[in-house]
Motif scaffolding. Structure first.
Motif, PDB file in Angstrom:
ATOM      1  N   ALA A  14       0.839  -1.202   0.000  1.00  0.00           N
ATOM      2  CA  ALA A  14       0.000   0.000   0.000  1.00  0.00           C
ATOM      3  C   ALA A  14       0.877   1.257   0.000  1.00  0.00           C
ATOM      4  N   ASN A  15       1.954   1.239   0.772  1.00  0.00           N
ATOM      5  CA  ASN A  15       2.879   2.381   0.792  1.00  0.00           C
ATOM      6  C   ASN A  15       3.534   2.571  -0.572  1.00  0.00           C
ATOM      7  N   ILE A  16       3.890   1.480  -1.223  1.00  0.00           N
ATOM      8  CA  ILE A  16       4.510   1.566  -2.552  1.00  0.00           C
ATOM      9  C   ILE A  16       3.504   2.125  -3.555  1.00  0.00           C
ATOM     10  N   VAL A  17       2.270   1.618  -3.522  1.00  0.00           N
ATOM     11  CA  VAL A  17       1.242   2.133  -4.436  1.00  0.00           C
ATOM     12  C   VAL A  17       1.004   3.620  -4.177  1.00  0.00           C
ATOM     13  N   ALA A  18       0.955   4.014  -2.919  1.00  0.00           N
ATOM     14  CA  ALA A  18       0.765   5.430  -2.588  1.00  0.00           C
ATOM     15  C   ALA A  18       1.903   6.272  -3.158  1.00  0.00           C
ATOM     16  N   ASP A  19       3.131   5.769  -3.103  1.00  0.00           N
ATOM     17  CA  ASP A  19       4.267   6.504  -3.663  1.00  0.00           C
ATOM     18  C   ASP A  19       4.197   6.565  -5.184  1.00  0.00           C
ATOM     19  N   VAL A  20       3.713   5.508  -5.808  1.00  0.00           N
ATOM     20  CA  VAL A  20       3.542   5.522  -7.268  1.00  0.00           C
ATOM     21  C   VAL A  20       2.492   6.557  -7.641  1.00  0.00           C
ATOM     22  N   ALA A  66       5.012   7.708 -12.245  1.00  0.00           N
ATOM     23  CA  ALA A  66       5.772   6.521 -12.648  1.00  0.00           C
ATOM     24  C   ALA A  66       7.191   6.592 -12.102  1.00  0.00           C
ATOM     25  N   PRO A  67       7.371   6.272 -10.817  1.00  0.00           N
ATOM     26  CA  PRO A  67       8.718   6.313 -10.244  1.00  0.00           C
ATOM     27  C   PRO A  67       9.554   5.100 -10.639  1.00  0.00           C
ATOM     28  N   SER A  68      10.846   5.243 -10.476  1.00  0.00           N
ATOM     29  CA  SER A  68      11.789   4.135 -10.644  1.00  0.00           C
ATOM     30  C   SER A  68      11.956   3.447  -9.286  1.00  0.00           C
ATOM     31  N   VAL A  69      12.601   2.302  -9.299  1.00  0.00           N
ATOM     32  CA  VAL A  69      12.893   1.619  -8.036  1.00  0.00           C
ATOM     33  C   VAL A  69      13.796   2.497  -7.170  1.00  0.00           C
ATOM     34  N   ASP A  70      14.720   3.233  -7.785  1.00  0.00           N
ATOM     35  CA  ASP A  70      15.597   4.123  -7.015  1.00  0.00           C
ATOM     36  C   ASP A  70      14.785   5.148  -6.217  1.00  0.00           C
ATOM     37  N   GLU A  71      13.767   5.705  -6.846  1.00  0.00           N
ATOM     38  CA  GLU A  71      12.934   6.695  -6.157  1.00  0.00           C
ATOM     39  C   GLU A  71      12.105   6.026  -5.053  1.00  0.00           C
ATOM     40  N   ALA A 111      16.070  -2.503  -2.136  1.00  0.00           N
ATOM     41  CA  ALA A 111      15.593  -2.369  -3.513  1.00  0.00           C
ATOM     42  C   ALA A 111      15.020  -3.685  -4.040  1.00  0.00           C
ATOM     43  N   ASP A 112      15.651  -4.812  -3.711  1.00  0.00           N
ATOM     44  CA  ASP A 112      15.129  -6.107  -4.169  1.00  0.00           C
ATOM     45  C   ASP A 112      13.763  -6.415  -3.564  1.00  0.00           C
ATOM     46  N   THR A 113      13.546  -5.997  -2.333  1.00  0.00           N
ATOM     47  CA  THR A 113      12.239  -6.188  -1.699  1.00  0.00           C
ATOM     48  C   THR A 113      11.193  -5.365  -2.432  1.00  0.00           C
ATOM     49  N   ILE A 114      11.541  -4.143  -2.789  1.00  0.00           N
ATOM     50  CA  ILE A 114      10.622  -3.284  -3.540  1.00  0.00           C
ATOM     51  C   ILE A 114      10.312  -3.933  -4.884  1.00  0.00           C
ATOM     52  N   ARG A 115      11.330  -4.451  -5.561  1.00  0.00           N
ATOM     53  CA  ARG A 115      11.109  -5.121  -6.845  1.00  0.00           C
ATOM     54  C   ARG A 115      10.155  -6.310  -6.692  1.00  0.00           C
ATOM     55  N   ASN A 116      10.321  -7.079  -5.620  1.00  0.00           N
ATOM     56  CA  ASN A 116       9.433  -8.221  -5.388  1.00  0.00           C
ATOM     57  C   ASN A 116       7.992  -7.768  -5.165  1.00  0.00           C
TER      58      ASN A 116
END
Length: 143
Positions: free
Chosen positions: A35-41, A48-53, A63-68
């Motif tokens: 949910a936090n990742i979707v909110a950031d997107v 459209a953020p990158s994984v770095d952002e 970063a790998d956790t975010i990618r998963n």
């Protein structure tokens, strides 16, 4: 009561469709981290953020956790990956970005979830480094 899947074109040349399952999408976004990742997107200035952002705005995650988590969200049809074509990439800069799909945005709007303006205001309040500001300003595919 489980909502009915919605047919969504996958953009393939054969005209095949993938069903967007609202129930699955809602299950995937109820995880606090996702949910936090979707909110950031949703809140990202270009949507459209990158994984770095995302890594910057979620410092407790690798970063790998975010990618998963992005992979899980993509499999549920919540986000889609945008990729800069090989000949147009800039060395040292991200070439993959993530945005909420149209089907997910419609689902969120119908249910009052992840209101874009509210999350953009929240995202803008985050103190950012010059490097992150530079990444935010990068053009995205399909812009």
């Amino acid at each position: 009561m489980r909502p009915e899947p919605v047919e969504a074109s996958d953009g393939g040349a054969d005209g095949a469709t993938d069903a967007f399952d609202p129930w699955l999408a809602l299950q995937r976004v109820t995880d606090e981290t996702r949910a936090n990742i979707v909110a950031d997107v949703v809140g990202h200035p270009k949507g459209a953020p990158s994984v770095d952002e995302l890594d910057y705005t979620n410092p407790s995650l690798e970063a790998d956790t975010i990618r998963n988590h992005l992979k899980t969200l993509a499999e549920a049809g919540v986000v889609e990956e945008l990729t800069v074509p090989a000949g147009q990439r800039t060395r040292g800069y991200p070439y993959k970005f993530y945005r909420v799909t149209e089907a997910a945005r419609e689902l969120f709007d119908r249910n009052g979830l992840f209101p874009a303006e509210a999350w953009r205001r929240q995202y803008e309040r985050v103190e950012k480094t010059p490097e992150i500001r530079e990444l935010e300003a990068m053009p995205r595919p399909d812009e």
